[in-house]
Design a protein around this motif. Sequence first.
Motif, PDB file in Angstrom:
ATOM      1  N   ARG A 359      50.510  12.003  41.709  1.00 37.10           N
ATOM      2  CA  ARG A 359      49.207  12.371  41.150  1.00 37.10           C
ATOM      3  C   ARG A 359      49.186  13.849  40.754  1.00 37.10           C
ATOM      4  O   ARG A 359      48.533  14.233  39.786  1.00 37.10           O
ATOM      5  CB  ARG A 359      48.100  12.075  42.153  1.00 37.10           C
ATOM      6  CG  ARG A 359      46.690  12.144  41.532  1.00 37.10           C
ATOM      7  CD  ARG A 359      45.609  11.868  42.564  1.00 37.10           C
ATOM      8  NE  ARG A 359      45.845  10.602  43.256  1.00 37.10           N
ATOM      9  CZ  ARG A 359      46.087  10.500  44.564  1.00 37.10           C
ATOM     10  NH1 ARG A 359      46.116  11.589  45.322  1.00 37.10           N
ATOM     11  NH2 ARG A 359      46.289   9.331  45.117  1.00 37.10           N
ATOM     12  N   TYR A 360      49.903  14.669  41.495  1.00 41.64           N
ATOM     13  CA  TYR A 360      49.982  16.099  41.188  1.00 41.64           C
ATOM     14  C   TYR A 360      50.486  16.311  39.770  1.00 41.64           C
ATOM     15  O   TYR A 360      49.899  17.072  38.974  1.00 41.64           O
ATOM     16  CB  TYR A 360      50.895  16.771  42.210  1.00 41.64           C
ATOM     17  CG  TYR A 360      51.357  18.164  41.881  1.00 41.64           C
ATOM     18  CD1 TYR A 360      50.454  19.210  41.738  1.00 41.64           C
ATOM     19  CD2 TYR A 360      52.709  18.450  41.735  1.00 41.64           C
ATOM     20  CE1 TYR A 360      50.886  20.499  41.446  1.00 41.64           C
ATOM     21  CE2 TYR A 360      53.148  19.729  41.452  1.00 41.64           C
ATOM     22  CZ  TYR A 360      52.237  20.750  41.310  1.00 41.64           C
ATOM     23  OH  TYR A 360      52.666  22.019  41.022  1.00 41.64           O
ATOM     24  N   PHE A 361      51.573  15.650  39.399  1.00 37.67           N
ATOM     25  CA  PHE A 361      52.124  15.807  38.058  1.00 37.67           C
ATOM     26  C   PHE A 361      51.243  15.147  37.003  1.00 37.67           C
ATOM     27  O   PHE A 361      51.085  15.671  35.897  1.00 37.67           O
ATOM     28  CB  PHE A 361      53.549  15.248  37.997  1.00 37.67           C
ATOM     29  CG  PHE A 361      54.556  16.103  38.704  1.00 37.67           C
ATOM     30  CD1 PHE A 361      55.041  17.259  38.119  1.00 37.67           C
ATOM     31  CD2 PHE A 361      55.001  15.769  39.976  1.00 37.67           C
ATOM     32  CE1 PHE A 361      55.971  18.062  38.764  1.00 37.67           C
ATOM     33  CE2 PHE A 361      55.923  16.568  40.632  1.00 37.67           C
ATOM     34  CZ  PHE A 361      56.408  17.720  40.036  1.00 37.67           C
ATOM     35  N   PHE A 362      50.664  14.001  37.333  1.00 36.57           N
ATOM     36  CA  PHE A 362      49.745  13.344  36.411  1.00 36.57           C
ATOM     37  C   PHE A 362      48.570  14.260  36.085  1.00 36.57           C
ATOM     38  O   PHE A 362      48.177  14.410  34.918  1.00 36.57           O
ATOM     39  CB  PHE A 362      49.240  12.036  37.033  1.00 36.57           C
ATOM     40  CG  PHE A 362      48.247  11.292  36.177  1.00 36.57           C
ATOM     41  CD1 PHE A 362      48.681  10.415  35.192  1.00 36.57           C
ATOM     42  CD2 PHE A 362      46.889  11.459  36.350  1.00 36.57           C
ATOM     43  CE1 PHE A 362      47.766   9.734  34.390  1.00 36.57           C
ATOM     44  CE2 PHE A 362      45.964  10.783  35.567  1.00 36.57           C
ATOM     45  CZ  PHE A 362      46.412   9.914  34.580  1.00 36.57           C
ATOM     46  N   ASP A 363      48.013  14.893  37.104  1.00 38.27           N
ATOM     47  CA  ASP A 363      46.878  15.788  36.887  1.00 38.27           C
ATOM     48  C   ASP A 363      47.264  16.997  36.045  1.00 38.27           C
ATOM     49  O   ASP A 363      46.486  17.461  35.200  1.00 38.27           O
ATOM     50  CB  ASP A 363      46.291  16.242  38.231  1.00 38.27           C
ATOM     51  CG  ASP A 363      45.468  15.159  38.907  1.00 38.27           C
ATOM     52  OD1 ASP A 363      45.166  14.136  38.251  1.00 38.27           O
ATOM     53  OD2 ASP A 363      45.119  15.325  40.088  1.00 38.27           O
ATOM     54  N   LEU A 364      48.476  17.543  36.265  1.00 36.47           N
ATOM     55  CA  LEU A 364      48.926  18.665  35.437  1.00 36.47           C
ATOM     56  C   LEU A 364      48.910  18.294  33.958  1.00 36.47           C
ATOM     57  O   LEU A 364      48.498  19.087  33.103  1.00 36.47           O
ATOM     58  CB  LEU A 364      50.349  19.078  35.818  1.00 36.47           C
ATOM     59  CG  LEU A 364      50.544  19.905  37.084  1.00 36.47           C
ATOM     60  CD1 LEU A 364      52.033  20.059  37.371  1.00 36.47           C
ATOM     61  CD2 LEU A 364      49.895  21.274  36.952  1.00 36.47           C
TER      62      LEU A 364
END
Length: 530
Positions: A359-364
């Motif tokens: 989710r961290y990379f998706f949000d970025l």
Amino acid sequence: MSNTYDVVVAGGGHNGLTVACYLAKAGFNTCVVERNAQVGGGVVSIEGLTAPGFISDPCSTIHLLTQYSPIVTTDELGLMKNYGLKYLYPEVQMCIHFTDGTTLSIYKSKQKTVDAIAKYSAEDAAAYDRFCTMAQAGASMIVQGFYSPAPPYGMFASMMDSTDDGRELMRFLMLSAQDVINEYFKHPKVRIALTRWISEIMVNPNTKGTGVMVFVMLGLAHMEPGGGMPIGGSGALSQAMEKFIKDNGGTIMVNSEVEHIITEGGTAKGVRLTNGEKIYGTKMVVADLHVQQMFPKMVDPGIVPPEYQMKVNRLKHSFSAFQQSLALNEMPQFVCPDEETNLAFLTEFAPCDEEEYDRYFFDLEHGIPHHFPLIGVQTMHDPSRAPEGKHIMYLYEYAPYNLKDGGAAKWDEIREEYAEDVTNWLKPFVTNLDDTNIIGRYIQSPLDMERMNPAFVQGDFGGIASFMEQFMGNRPIPGMPGGPYSTPIDKLMICGPQCHPGSGASCGGRAAAVAVLEKLGTTIEDALRG
């Protein structure tokens, strides 16, 4: 001072400097024109950004791929022998610090890394040993190709399809880094640690076409000499190149910003600076500038074919970074069970949960930043960068250029508050990161990064994202009739992180130098013999 040279290099980033070194060595009267007060682009070190006497690296700080360039492996320009370039190679290359306080370290020693992984999974430790052994030969081959022009992608694919090992490598190219890691490793923390490290190419590890970087990164992880830190700062490499160029008859012009590429009859003749001065290159202009920065803004209307401009416009960027340098009274103290965390070259923070990590990379990618920073305390290994007993910290994390709420312009409103948020996030893991320890701070948002170096379009210091369609011979524009590093304008060639081999302090401009010298009727080998 003459304003006419054999070759003008527009932009003095470390790739442009690399090209200029070989041009000067080959005997071409070369002029490097740089907008900033010092050359180096993203490979610079500046004293006093945080506080007097502290030397900061505002962009690159570790030179991994440079260590496998002939500039280091054989010192073919004499930068180490004659110009004082020296590297440090700490044993603990990377420590992944999980949010539950546990750690996993990556060492120069493969066996130590295997032992570290075994604390989480004996099966994964054995898999790591096997994978690294398999990857080493292939990684050496790939990296050797970083210092010469890449073949056209179709030719590369055909070559790879001729052997079983090559077909396996092509399969990696089609997968994501996460796909490859998931095939070989089972424990969530091992998977997160390895992909967190590989994500330093500035793409989501779930992005298809990034799998080959697992091969490269793990293949190089335990090959000598390892990731290197230049003594005195990242900019020591650029400074050595600057001296080399001058000693070989070249000219360096700083505080000289290029605004226009001068052309006549479709041929590049030189550059015009923002102050109106014209600098001519009778044989070639080499632009260490971004193609999206150059076309169409820096050339005469109608000179660039519409299909080429369309290909330039469609180039893709990934996320950027938010970077701080902190001047400290004392060395930061980590809260962790692993004493060697304090000795790590770099410490990266990561969640323990794979869903949260994804989710961290998706949000970025959707303009929403979260805090999982990277720390490097360079003075732990190189005390010359700060006053005696003091320390400088490199504090960096991924961030979107365009924020979901307010776009890129929003960074100017929130940059100071955001910087405080990052350090506050770290306080549970670093006991002394408070006002009594922080002497001074230098902040760069993704927008600041683009302002510092307009070639970092959208704050992307990798030039363009390392996606499969923008890899090797496809980078930045595939199939140029004039060959690699050429443009639609005769005698205008390009270099920089947007080109093969890509981002990072790699001295990858050597590959561009091969192509430029060939156009000029000579070779690097002839230049070095001369």
